[in-house]
Design an enzyme around this catalytic site. Sequence first.
Site, PDB file in Angstrom:
ATOM      1  N   HIS A  82       0.786  -1.226   0.000  1.00 33.87           N
ATOM      2  CA  HIS A  82       0.000   0.000   0.000  1.00 33.87           C
ATOM      3  C   HIS A  82       0.826   1.290   0.000  1.00 33.87           C
ATOM      4  O   HIS A  82       0.323   2.343   0.392  1.00 33.87           O
ATOM      5  CB  HIS A  82      -0.969   0.007   1.182  1.00 33.87           C
ATOM      6  CG  HIS A  82      -2.248  -0.711   0.879  1.00 33.87           C
ATOM      7  ND1 HIS A  82      -2.378  -2.071   1.036  1.00 33.87           N
ATOM      8  CD2 HIS A  82      -3.431  -0.274   0.381  1.00 33.87           C
ATOM      9  CE1 HIS A  82      -3.589  -2.426   0.671  1.00 33.87           C
ATOM     10  NE2 HIS A  82      -4.249  -1.359   0.278  1.00 33.87           N
ATOM     11  N   ASP A 104      -7.656   3.979   9.250  1.00 34.15           N
ATOM     12  CA  ASP A 104      -9.042   3.879   8.785  1.00 34.15           C
ATOM     13  C   ASP A 104      -9.295   2.561   8.055  1.00 34.15           C
ATOM     14  O   ASP A 104     -10.416   2.073   8.010  1.00 34.15           O
ATOM     15  CB  ASP A 104      -9.370   5.039   7.843  1.00 34.15           C
ATOM     16  CG  ASP A 104      -9.507   6.362   8.586  1.00 34.15           C
ATOM     17  OD1 ASP A 104      -9.705   6.329   9.811  1.00 34.15           O
ATOM     18  OD2 ASP A 104      -9.401   7.416   7.942  1.00 34.15           O
ATOM     19  N   GLU A 143     -12.766  12.661  13.385  1.00 32.07           N
ATOM     20  CA  GLU A 143     -12.224  12.994  12.068  1.00 32.07           C
ATOM     21  C   GLU A 143     -13.164  13.998  11.410  1.00 32.07           C
ATOM     22  O   GLU A 143     -13.985  14.632  12.071  1.00 32.07           O
ATOM     23  CB  GLU A 143     -12.050  11.729  11.199  1.00 32.07           C
ATOM     24  CG  GLU A 143     -10.864  10.868  11.596  1.00 32.07           C
ATOM     25  CD  GLU A 143     -10.460   9.869  10.520  1.00 32.07           C
ATOM     26  OE1 GLU A 143     -10.936  10.001   9.364  1.00 32.07           O
ATOM     27  OE2 GLU A 143      -9.669   8.952  10.831  1.00 32.07           O
TER      28      GLU A 143
END
Length: 410
Positions: free
Chosen positions: A89, A151, A265
Amino acid sequence: MKMAVRLVLLTFAICRLIVTVGFTVLPTELQSQLSVDNSEVEAASVDFGMLDKGEPLAVMHPGSADDIAQLVRAAYEGGFSVSARGHGHSINGQGLIKRGTKGVVIDMGSKKGVGSVCEKGMYVDVWGGELWINVLKATLQYGLAPMSWTDYLYLSVGGTLSNAGISGQAFHHGPQISNVHQLDVVTGKGEVLTCSEESNSELFHAVLGGLGQFGIITRARIALEPAPQRVRWIRVLYSNFAKFTKDQEYLISVEGNKERLDYIEGFVIVDEGLINNWRSSFFSPSNPVKISSLNKNADGGVLYCLEFTKNYHQHQADSIDQEIEALLIKLDFIPASVFTTDLPYVDFLDRVHKAELKLRSKGLWEVPHPWLNLFVPKSRIVDFDKGVFKGILGNKTSGPILIYPMNKDK
């Protein structure tokens, strides 16, 4: 006969690899862990960003930290590159073997391992290539869970600890790198060292958030806390940026178990379609969010969504309602723009994966991801809003734009 031919061809390929990269001595057991299969090499040639392409000569499937150490020692002596790959990633090719460079990618995910959970010490030992979703599932069997998350949970432990590991819990617990007791690291010379605050502390702090430049994390001892059962998830909308940031900053400063939130958030809405994008599956078809009526009051045509959660156990459900109501009274959001949902703790933490599956089904996941993370000083965030959100971007983006404050002491 076919099997024999394949073995001969594989042996030939590995021998050619040894000559090509300049291995002086490669243990037999290590040779069996190297793959030159085209599909595996191709998979290790791209990352999530899909903005760059690598060209490894082979992919290694290690069975232990010692295997990785042997390869790194060979690389150190033989002059070729090594790159550890968790779930791939990275965004800008950081985890790739660059074209024109001789090197091997270590597939950290090929070995699995969530070790035993220490309930007394409140920690779990985890293999560096293990995914956070598997850490969560393993620790929940003991009623425990890590304190700080990202997340998205389909990331490797070693991968996020090599960056920081930041999400909506970081305002209170700090990033994931602040919740690690101990590491096993393979250094650039192929040594396997255990490090912590008390032992090899310089290496410990260099590796955590070190972008993989100081060693390969093969084991991490992660701090745990009692896991809640459910999550109350609230979103409110703002048309005024100053009010939005003021409320966010207030919420991360609140102390006390009843008042303090567990996750804070927020995101920017520069286009009406964004509120129902992959990030916003929160809003159900039965409770649609139409922001066109709100846009006429929006500052520069931009809206802001503040989201927060409160964790709880089932027997606390009634008191949670009262605590949320008491908190909402203190916030300055657009009236009648409160959206609430309630869900199991695991479902909240794994919320982005569900959206990922939807995008995969539409062929919208395996695409370039030119994503960027920035820390902006509080003193300049208003300028950033004016110059970027209301200036450069306009309504020309369809991707998520997250914005939330962090306490500097975390």
